[in-house]
Enzyme design. Structure first.
Site, PDB file in Angstrom:
ATOM      1  N   ASP A  48       0.826  -1.213   0.000  1.00  0.00           N
ATOM      2  CA  ASP A  48       0.000   0.000   0.000  1.00  0.00           C
ATOM      3  C   ASP A  48       0.859   1.262   0.000  1.00  0.00           C
ATOM      4  OD1 ASP A  48      -2.368   1.377  -0.084  1.00  0.00           O
ATOM      5  OD2 ASP A  48      -2.784   1.221   2.072  1.00  0.00           O
ATOM      6  N   HIS A  86      -3.703  -0.562  12.215  1.00  0.00           N
ATOM      7  CA  HIS A  86      -3.168  -1.838  11.760  1.00  0.00           C
ATOM      8  C   HIS A  86      -1.658  -1.818  11.594  1.00  0.00           C
ATOM      9  CE1 HIS A  86      -4.547   0.477   8.162  1.00  0.00           C
ATOM     10  NE2 HIS A  86      -3.322   0.196   7.747  1.00  0.00           N
ATOM     11  N   ARG A 265       0.191  12.777  11.465  1.00  0.00           N
ATOM     12  CA  ARG A 265      -1.106  12.454  10.868  1.00  0.00           C
ATOM     13  C   ARG A 265      -1.541  11.077  11.350  1.00  0.00           C
ATOM     14  NH1 ARG A 265      -2.332   9.294   6.311  1.00  0.00           N
ATOM     15  NH2 ARG A 265      -4.156   9.910   5.094  1.00  0.00           N
ATOM     16  N   LEU A 266      -2.732  10.982  11.895  1.00  0.00           N
ATOM     17  CA  LEU A 266      -3.266   9.717  12.382  1.00  0.00           C
ATOM     18  C   LEU A 266      -4.082   9.076  11.274  1.00  0.00           C
ATOM     19  CD1 LEU A 266      -4.389  10.679  16.013  1.00  0.00           C
ATOM     20  CD2 LEU A 266      -2.179   9.770  15.233  1.00  0.00           C
ATOM     21  N   ASP A 267      -3.474   8.094  10.617  1.00  0.00           N
ATOM     22  CA  ASP A 267      -4.129   7.436   9.499  1.00  0.00           C
ATOM     23  C   ASP A 267      -5.031   6.314  10.003  1.00  0.00           C
ATOM     24  OD1 ASP A 267      -4.166   6.767   6.461  1.00  0.00           O
ATOM     25  OD2 ASP A 267      -3.711   4.855   7.437  1.00  0.00           O
ATOM     26  N   GLU A 308      -7.087  11.939  10.635  1.00  0.00           N
ATOM     27  CA  GLU A 308      -7.567  11.815   9.256  1.00  0.00           C
ATOM     28  C   GLU A 308      -8.888  11.044   9.253  1.00  0.00           C
ATOM     29  OE1 GLU A 308      -7.596   9.465   5.294  1.00  0.00           O
ATOM     30  OE2 GLU A 308      -7.228   8.671   7.292  1.00  0.00           O
ATOM     31  N   HIS A 370      -1.891  12.068  -2.408  1.00  0.00           N
ATOM     32  CA  HIS A 370      -1.486  10.714  -2.795  1.00  0.00           C
ATOM     33  C   HIS A 370      -2.685   9.819  -3.071  1.00  0.00           C
ATOM     34  CE1 HIS A 370      -2.440   9.968   1.422  1.00  0.00           C
ATOM     35  NE2 HIS A 370      -2.502   8.682   1.128  1.00  0.00           N
ATOM     36  N   ASP A 371      -3.845  10.184  -2.543  1.00  0.00           N
ATOM     37  CA  ASP A 371      -5.076   9.419  -2.743  1.00  0.00           C
ATOM     38  C   ASP A 371      -5.854  10.087  -3.878  1.00  0.00           C
ATOM     39  OD1 ASP A 371      -6.264   7.106  -1.834  1.00  0.00           O
ATOM     40  OD2 ASP A 371      -6.383   7.799   0.228  1.00  0.00           O
ATOM     41  N   LYS A 469      -4.811   4.257  -8.283  1.00  0.00           N
ATOM     42  CA  LYS A 469      -4.193   5.412  -7.621  1.00  0.00           C
ATOM     43  C   LYS A 469      -2.875   5.820  -8.267  1.00  0.00           C
ATOM     44  CE  LYS A 469      -6.237   4.540  -3.065  1.00  0.00           C
ATOM     45  NZ  LYS A 469      -5.961   4.276  -1.630  1.00  0.00           N
TER      46      LYS A 469
END
Length: 551
Positions: A48, A86, A265-267, A308, A370-371, A469
């Site tokens: 990813d 994760h 940044r909290l993904d 996020e 990036h997304d 993407k």
């Protein structure tokens, strides 16, 4: 802290972070960026493009501690990712589970599906509990079926673990010696059986479903060998009830601070809190309790958190985050900007900007990233039919729609470069950048937008299924950068960003006044005796920037 922020992978330009630093040291980039958001392939990751973290050590192929020191010497601060929900199956914790099973100290580090759902359903034929519908009716799973990865323990038992995102189980091919050791068979038998097994492996047939005609007596030994040697790829959900997970959280925040991050940044953090009967994304109060606990850890290391969350405007999640004292992402601006330019009217942007000012909401804003270009977020701000029209416009210019389970109305974003989404029009690109840097917030700039990058269809084709993407992730060489620096659309963006970074008029505490007359919207920033003005005409995508000293 409010100045423009570059956004890129560590290998987006030239191939390494060192090459990006070489670019930033060019005279054209002097005083252009205050911050740099480096995406997480900076770390030790596998899938990813970085969002499957093995550990938070630096990727030795892409970056060094010296690179980060060099970035600090340029006066550029860091924003880094922390993936709360994760970790990779290749993490030391998950690999310890595979090796040691029930004896692993990490067996509760991830979410054992059956333990989680105990008492909430019936055991199914495949070895996992099927929860009663009343416990899952508020849950949204990102892929068909239940989010489970079956993990084989050393004693041969199969244990289901919660797996929200990607997973892959890999059965490797066998040779004669493998089968001789597995079943004690003779070499000629092992040779023929290996051919039979490998042919079926290539066809994607699971070991338990393979045809062993003529070799029936070896079936059980062969299936056991194949299963015990299978490998995994994927991102496994962390169990936030485990004290070891919280030790991991603190250790990670400390390391990111040591790298020099002042924003983290909290993904995917809103997926982490889970309770039977509650939502598995953004459940309340679990989401906010988790965020508060992580905030307490972050304060020890003096980093600011940027949660996020993608959610529709009507849910007001951005407002809740602001009231709790957090910066939030302006996921509304990318779609609203295209809408405003296409409709030749700044009405929607004025409405949104005034709300941010009146409610004192601090945001990181952006155009591309990036997304994809987020459009789910506009639900409740724009009518549904206008969002769908906006999607159609971007798709007609070569973009790809991302949706879940084939339903565009469930979750959607469009994958495209921002430049291509604007019809590859230099004037519109510059207009969008000018308006962005005068909108409330800290401007984040995707590197490919800066260089007027076009949709990369060849990259999508190379990536295969699920590679949409890659349309907006083209790596550029330093020679390509030097060539593009001569383009006016690039030079003018750099001038705008340098103006935004050096003018005293901007800041989270500065005064912003917005005036509108016909198609012309005027943004007026005032701070520290300086006034910066943008007069933006949405009728023809023209603009004028000025600055003056005020008494």
């Amino acid at each position: 802290m409010n100045g423009p922020m570059l956004n890129a992978y560590p290998d987006s330009i030239g191939g390494t972070l060192k090459d990006i630093l070489n670019m930033l040291e060019m005279p054209e980039f002097d005083q252009t960026f205050a911050s740099f958001y480096i995406l997480p392939s900076l770390f030790h990751t596998d899938l990813d493009r970085g969002f499957s973290v093995i550990d938070y050590g630096l990727n030795e192929q892409l970056a060094t501690e010296e690179d980060l020191e060099r970035l600090r010497a340029l006066g550029i601060s860091l924003k880094l990712d922390f993936i709360l929900n994760h970790a990779s199956v290749l993490s030391k914790e998950f690999q310890d589970i595979i090796r040691n099973g029930e004896a692993s100290e990490y067996k509760d580090f991830f979410i054992n599906w059956n333990t989680f759902w105990e008492g909430c359903g019936e055991m199914g034929p495949d070895g996992w509990i099927i929860p009663e519908e009343r416990y899952t009716k508020h849950m949204f799973f990102r892929k068909p079926g239940l989010p489970i990865l079956m993990v084989r323990f050393p004693d041969g038992t199969e244990v289901p673990y919660w797996n929200t995102f990607y997973q892959e189980v890999i059965y490797r091919k066998v040779d004669e010696q493998d089968l001789m050791s597995a079943g004690g068979m003779q070499y000629p038998t092992a040779q023929k059986l290996a051919e039979l097994i490998n042919r079926q492996t290539d066809e994607g047939i699971l070991p338990k479903n393979m045809d062993f005609t003529g070799f029936e007596s070896w079936r059980d030994d062969c299936v056991s060998f194949l299963e015990s040697n299978r490998r995994y790829l994927g991102q496994m959900d962390l169990n936030i009830r485990s004290p070891l997970v919280w030790e991991h959280y603190e250790r990670t925040l400390r390391r990111l601070a040591e790298y020099g991050a002042d924003i983290v940044r909290l993904d995917a953090f809103a997926y982490a809190p889970k309770e039977p009967g509650e939502k598995n994304f953004l459940n309340e109060p679990g989401t906010w309790e988790l965020l508060e606990k992580v905030q307490n850890l972050a304060e020890r290391y003096q980093v600011s958190l940027l949660p996020e969350i993608h959610a529709g405007y009507g849910e007001k999640i951005y407002e809740i985050l602001a009231k709790k004292g957090y910066m939030t992402y302006d996921f509304f601006l990318p779609g609203l900007m295209i809408y405003a330019i296409e409709h030749q009217s700044g009405d929607v942007l004025v409405r949104w900007a005034k709300e941010l000012v009146e409610k004192q909401i601090r945001v990181v804003n952006m155009l591309g990233c990036h997304d994809g270009i987020p459009l789910l977020d506009l639900k409740g701000f724009l009518p549904e039919e206008e969002i769908l029209e906006l999607i159609d416009v971007i798709v007609s210019r070569g973009g790809y729609v991302k949706n879940l389970h084939g339903q565009k109305n469930v979750y959607y974003q469009v994958n495209a470069t921002y430049y291509s989404a604007l019809g590859e029009d230099d004037k519109k690109m510059l207009f969008a950048r000018a308006v962005q840097i005068f909108m409330p917030g800290k401007p984040q700039v995707w590197y490919l937008d800066l260089f007027a990058g076009k949709n990369d269809y060849a990259a999508v084709e190379r990536a295969g299924a699920g590679g949409h993407k890659e349309i907006n992730r083209t790596n550029l060489s330093l020679d390509q950068i030097r060539e593009r620096l001569s383009a006016e659309v690039v030079k003018e963006q750099l001038r705008l960003l340098s103006f935004r970074n050096t003018s005293k008029a901007f800041g989270f505490d500065a005064k912003l006044t917005i005036e509108q007359e016909g198609s012309i919207v005027t943004f007026i920033w005032e701070n520290q005796g300086t006034r910066a003005v943008l007069a933006a005409d949405f009728a023809d995508a023209s603009y004028k920037v000025s600055e003056e000293t005020i008494e």
